[in-house]
Design an enzyme around this catalytic site. Structure first.
Site, PDB file in Angstrom:
ATOM      1  N   PRO A 136       8.518   6.685   5.690  1.00 58.45           N
ATOM      2  CA  PRO A 136       8.450   5.494   6.542  1.00 58.45           C
ATOM      3  C   PRO A 136       7.404   4.482   6.071  1.00 58.45           C
ATOM      4  CG  PRO A 136       8.456   7.507   7.871  1.00 58.45           C
ATOM      5  CD  PRO A 136       8.242   7.927   6.452  1.00 58.45           C
ATOM      6  N   CYS A 137       7.768   3.212   6.164  1.00 56.71           N
ATOM      7  CA  CYS A 137       6.794   2.134   5.949  1.00 56.71           C
ATOM      8  C   CYS A 137       6.058   1.839   7.252  1.00 56.71           C
ATOM      9  CB  CYS A 137       7.499   0.878   5.446  1.00 56.71           C
ATOM     10  SG  CYS A 137       8.241   1.069   3.823  1.00 56.71           S
TER      11      CYS A 137
END
Length: 209
Positions: A136-137
């Site tokens: 995930p960013c």
């Protein structure tokens, strides 16, 4: 270039204003760096603050690289707990992955006490993500009262593709903010994103304003 440790700060009344300021800021102040997925221009520290004046604040700019279908699909995914063939989705991380629905828990927490500072959800799983490529960013988000009946959203990104993702991300985050606010009896107000690394891929620069 910005001073060491000094974040780029942008603010606006529309996602278009925030996007254009962020892209310009990275073009002017960014440093050229080779990263895992190719060369970028980046700033290490970006605060993007949106004070929307109405639904029109979330209109997609005509020259934004993603079409409306792609933006709406991303928007839907943020609240959808199903994986649907992906290695991870934010909806799955927020609503199922850790064995609980963090969005529902946030609604419950705010409904019990709208002055809480504990309405926080996370997507980062250090047991898995420190060793994986697809991670995930968006790592965490927090919703909190503005001192009245308003609900602010604060989102934290480890890495943020400002050129292609900022508009879609802020539109999706607004939908999540509205979802929580409606169920907690509050009104969505400002949206602020804090990115440790904000960048534009060099290959995308010719197509950006």
């Amino acid at each position: 270039m910005l001073g060491k440790g000094r974040p780029l700060v942008v603010r606006g009344r529309t996602v278009e204003q925030v996007w254009r300021q962020a892209v310009t800021g990275i073009k002017v102040h960014g440093e050229k760096v080779e990263r895992e997925r190719g060369p970028v221009k980046e700033v290490r520290g970006l605060i993007a603050h949106l004070e929307p004046s109405g639904p029109e604040s979330f209109d997609i700019p005509d020259d934004y690289p993603l079409d409306e279908h792609s933006v709406r699909a991303y928007e839907d995914q943020l609240l959808d707990p199903e994986l649907r063939g992906f290695e991870y989705t934010y909806g799955h991380r927020l609503r199922r992955y850790f064995g609980l629905d963090q969005v529902t828990k946030i609604v419950e927490r705010l409904s019990e006490s709208n002055n809480t500072r504990r309405a926080i959800a996370v997507t980062w799983d250090p047991r898995r993500d420190l060793d994986e490529e697809e991670v995930p960013c968006l790592t965490a988000l927090q919703l909190q009262s503005d001192g009245g009946s308003g609900l602010e959203l604060h989102a934290f990104y480890r890495s943020w593709d400002v050129g292609k993702a900022l508009v879609a991300n802020m539109i999706a985050l607004r939908r999540l903010q509205e979802h929580v606010a409606e169920r907690a009896g509050l009104e969505p107000t400002t949206l602020t994103v804090y990115a440790a690394n904000a960048h534009v891929y060099e290959e995308d620069l010719p197509d950006l304003p």
